[in-house]
Design an enzyme around this catalytic site. Structure first.
Site, PDB file in Angstrom:
ATOM      1  N   GLY A 162      -0.064  -0.272   8.991  1.00 44.91           N
ATOM      2  CA  GLY A 162       0.694   0.681   8.194  1.00 44.91           C
ATOM      3  C   GLY A 162      -0.201   1.633   7.403  1.00 44.91           C
ATOM      4  N   SER A 163      -1.264   1.104   6.821  1.00 41.68           N
ATOM      5  CA  SER A 163      -2.131   1.951   5.999  1.00 41.68           C
ATOM      6  C   SER A 163      -2.766   3.050   6.839  1.00 41.68           C
ATOM      7  CB  SER A 163      -3.228   1.110   5.342  1.00 41.68           C
ATOM      8  OG  SER A 163      -2.651   0.119   4.518  1.00 41.68           O
TER       9      SER A 163
ATOM     10  N   THR B 180     -11.532   0.780  21.324  1.00 41.28           N
ATOM     11  CA  THR B 180     -10.900  -0.016  22.371  1.00 41.28           C
ATOM     12  C   THR B 180      -9.604  -0.615  21.839  1.00 41.28           C
ATOM     13  OG1 THR B 180     -13.052  -0.492  23.301  1.00 41.28           O
ATOM     14  CG2 THR B 180     -11.249  -1.964  23.948  1.00 41.28           C
TER      15      THR B 180
ATOM     16  N   SER C 164       4.287  -1.172  10.946  1.00 40.58           N
ATOM     17  CA  SER C 164       3.224  -2.177  10.953  1.00 40.58           C
ATOM     18  C   SER C 164       3.781  -3.504  11.456  1.00 40.58           C
ATOM     19  CB  SER C 164       2.687  -2.344   9.532  1.00 40.58           C
ATOM     20  OG  SER C 164       1.717  -3.363   9.506  1.00 40.58           O
TER      21      SER C 164
ATOM     22  N   CYS D 139      -0.598  -5.639  -3.335  1.00 45.24           N
ATOM     23  CA  CYS D 139      -1.764  -4.796  -3.597  1.00 45.24           C
ATOM     24  C   CYS D 139      -2.035  -4.676  -5.085  1.00 45.24           C
ATOM     25  CB  CYS D 139      -1.562  -3.422  -3.011  1.00 45.24           C
ATOM     26  SG  CYS D 139      -0.774  -3.485  -1.412  1.00 45.24           S
TER      27      CYS D 139
ATOM     28  N   HIS E 133       2.878  -6.686  11.232  1.00 44.56           N
ATOM     29  CA  HIS E 133       2.937  -7.944  10.461  1.00 44.56           C
ATOM     30  C   HIS E 133       4.089  -7.980   9.469  1.00 44.56           C
ATOM     31  CE1 HIS E 133       1.062  -7.054   6.391  1.00 44.56           C
ATOM     32  NE2 HIS E 133       0.659  -5.980   7.029  1.00 44.56           N
TER      33      HIS E 133
ATOM     34  N   GLN F 275       8.516  -1.117   5.763  1.00 50.67           N
ATOM     35  CA  GLN F 275       9.414  -2.199   5.319  1.00 50.67           C
ATOM     36  C   GLN F 275      10.743  -2.199   6.063  1.00 50.67           C
ATOM     37  OE1 GLN F 275       9.088  -4.777   3.166  1.00 50.67           O
ATOM     38  NE2 GLN F 275       6.963  -4.270   2.742  1.00 50.67           N
TER      39      GLN F 275
ATOM     40  N   ASN G  71       8.859  -1.261  -0.834  1.00 51.17           N
ATOM     41  CA  ASN G  71       8.320  -2.594  -0.606  1.00 51.17           C
ATOM     42  C   ASN G  71       8.457  -3.516  -1.810  1.00 51.17           C
ATOM     43  OD1 ASN G  71       6.302  -0.435  -1.208  1.00 51.17           O
ATOM     44  ND2 ASN G  71       5.006  -2.180  -1.688  1.00 51.17           N
TER      45      ASN G  71
END
Ligand SMILES: *Cc1c(COP(=O)(O)O)cnc(C)c1O
Length: 397
Positions: free
Chosen positions: A71-72, A238, A200, A325, A202, A180, A152
Site C-alpha cells: 500500500g505504501s 523481479t 495491499s 504506525c 496483507h 482498508q 484505517n
C-alpha cells in the site's frame, strides 16, 4: 491461552488458500518471468493470470494493474505520478484531507518541499468530507485530488464516487487509497470513476510486502524504482510471483465472501459498540453507520491507551490504540485530533478491528474485559480521582 486477534486493520492472518497459492512459486515454479526458458515462461503465465484475476475483481483492464511492494509504495507512486504529470502542465496544487494514512501525508509533505502546494481539507466530527468541499478547493492549477476510501483508524467511509465525479467534471486526476476497503466492501473502479487506486494484500488475508496500483488506461505512472523493464517499464525489480499469485487468491476469496461476512461483522461491530458504550464517559469515534463493517474505535476518559492495550494483551486480546504506525510514538492520533478529540482524550483510544474468524463469544469476552480493565485503570488514576471529585471537568459526558 487462546489469543483473540482484533487488530485486522494493522494486518490480517493469511488465509489457507492464500498460503497454498504461494507454495508452487516458492518450490517448483521459481523461474524468473523475464527468462525465455520454460521455467521462466511458467512464471510469466502465472503473473499474467494473477494480473487478470485482480483486474477482473476491480472491474479494471489487465493493462491497468501495476504490482508494487504494498500500500505504501502504491500511494507513493500514485501521488508522484500525478504530481509529475501536473508539473509538466504547470499544475502544482494537490488536494487531500487530514485523516489520510501517513503513506499519503508524508508523500505530500515531500512534494510540498519540492514546490507543490498542498490543501488538506478539514473533516467533520465523523471524519468525513463532502464532494462540495472538494469542488470549492479545486483551482485552475490543481493536479490531483486524493482521498482514502475508508479510514484505517475509525473506519469512516468517504464519498469517493461523488468526489470522483467532481474531479472528472473539472478535469482533475483522482486517486483513492483503498487499502482498508479492498476485499471488505464491494469496489469497482468504473463505478467509482477514479483514475488511480491503491491496494495491499496483507489487509485482506494475503501476504505482506505485495500490493497493486490501478492506473486508468491513458495515464502513464511515473517510475519510482529504476532498473529493468518489469511492469511495462513502470516499476523495476523481479516480480514477487509467489506474493502476487497469493494476493490474487486472497482477493478472490475475500471479495466472494463479502455478502456473507458483512452482516456477521456488522452485528459483532454493533454489539461491541453497544457493550462498550455502557462504560461511563466513553465515546465512539467515527460514524455509527457510515463505517467499515469490522471497525470499532472508542475513547475512554481518564485512560491511557497504552496501559489499556497491555492489560488487554495480558487477557489474550490483541487490539490497538489506533494506527500501527503511530503506536510507538507518544503523539496522539492525527485522525482523532482531526475529528476534534482533545489530546488527553485522544490518548485513551481503543481500536478493535474484526475479521470473519472472530466470534460473538469473543465479542462478549472483549466487552467484559475492556469494562474490567477500564475500571481498574481509572481506580488507579489521580486524574480520574479529580474528575470524580469535581476538581476537573469531564471532556466526555
Ligand atoms: C496499511 C495501510 C497502508 C500501507 O499499506 P502497506 O502495505 O502496509 O504498505 C496505506 N494506507 C492505508 C489506509 C492502510 O491501512
Amino acid at each position: 491461552m487462546n489469543r483473540i486477534y482484533v487488530d485486522n486493520a494493522a494486518t490480517t492472518k493469511m488465509s489457507r488458500k492464500a498460503v497454498k497459492a504461494m507454495l508452487p512459486y516458492l518450490e517448483e515454479r521459481y523461474g524468473n518471468p523475464s527468462s525465455l526458458h520454460t521455467a521462466g515462461q511458467l512464471a510469466a503465465e502465472a503473473l499474467f493470470n494473477a494480473r487478470r484475476e485482480i483486474a477482473e475483481r476491480l472491474g479494471a483492464d489487465v493493462k491497468e494493474i501495476y504490482f508494487t511492494s504494498g500500500g505504501s509504495e502504491s500511494d507513493n507512486q500514485a501521488l508522484i505520478s500525478a504530481a509529475e504529470a501536473g508539473a509538466r502542465k504547470g499544475k502544482k496544487h494537490i488536494i487531500s484531507q487530514k485523516t489520510e494514512h501517513h503513506a499519503i501525508l508524508n508523500t505530500l509533505k515531500k512534494l510540498e518541499k519540492q514546490g507543490f502546494e498542498i490543501t488538506l481539507l478539514d473533516v467533520d466530527g465523523e471524519g468525513s468530507i463532502t464532494a462540495e468541499q472538494v469542488r470549492s478547493a479545486i483551482r485552475g492549477d490543481t493536479a490531483l485530488v486524493t482521498t482514502m476510501t475508508a479510514n484505517n483508524e475509525i473506519g469512516t467511509l468517504y464519498p469517493i464516487k461523488e468526489i470522483a465525479e467532481v474531479c472528472r467534471a473539472k478535469g482533475v486526476l483522482f486517486h483513492t487509497d483503498a487499502v482498508q476497503a479492498v476485499g471488505h466492501i464491494p469496489l469497482d473502479v468504473h463505478e467509482i470513476g477514479c483514475d488511480m487506486l491503491s491496494l495491499s494484500a496483507h489487509k485482506f488475508h494475503g501476504p505482506k510486502g505485495v500490493g497493486a496500483l490501478y492506473v486508468r488506461n491513458g495515464l502513464m505512472p511515473s517510475c519510482i524504482i529504476e532498473g529493468g523493464a518489469q511492469e511495462r517499464g513502470r516499476r523495476a525489480g523481479t516480480e514477487n510471483i509467489a506474493g502476487i499469485c497469493s494476493m490474487a487468491a486472497a482477493l478472490n476469496e475475500a471479495a466472494t465472501a463479502i455478502p456473507e461476512d458483512t452482516p456477521k461483522l456488522t452485528a459483532m461491530r454493533d454489539r461491541l459498540i453497544a457493550g462498550l458504550s455502557e462504560i461511563p464517559h466513553s465515546v465512539l469515534n467515527g460514524s455509527t453507520t457510515n463505517r467499515l463493517p469490522g471497525n470499532v474505535n472508542m475513547c475512554f476518559e481518564g485512560i491511557e491507551g497504552e496501559s489499556l492495550l497491555l492489560l488487554l494483551d495480558a487477557k489474550g486480546i490483541c487490539a490497538s490504540s489506533g494506527s500501527a504506525c503511530t503506536s510507538g510514538s507518544l503523539d496522539p492520533s492525527h485522525v482523532l485530533l482531526a475529528i476534534g478529540r482533545p489530546h488527553e482524550v485522544a490518548h485513551g483510544s481503543l481500536r478493535l478491528t474484526l475479521s470473519s474468524e472472530n466470534t460473538p463469544d469473543e465479542v462478549e469476552f472483549i466487552i467484559r474485559s475492556v469494562k474490567e480493565v477500564v475500571e481498574y485503570l481509572r481506580n488507579m488514576s489521580p486524574i480520574w480521582q479529580e474528575l470524580q471529585e469535581g476538581k476537573r471537568n469531564y471532556v466526555i459526558q
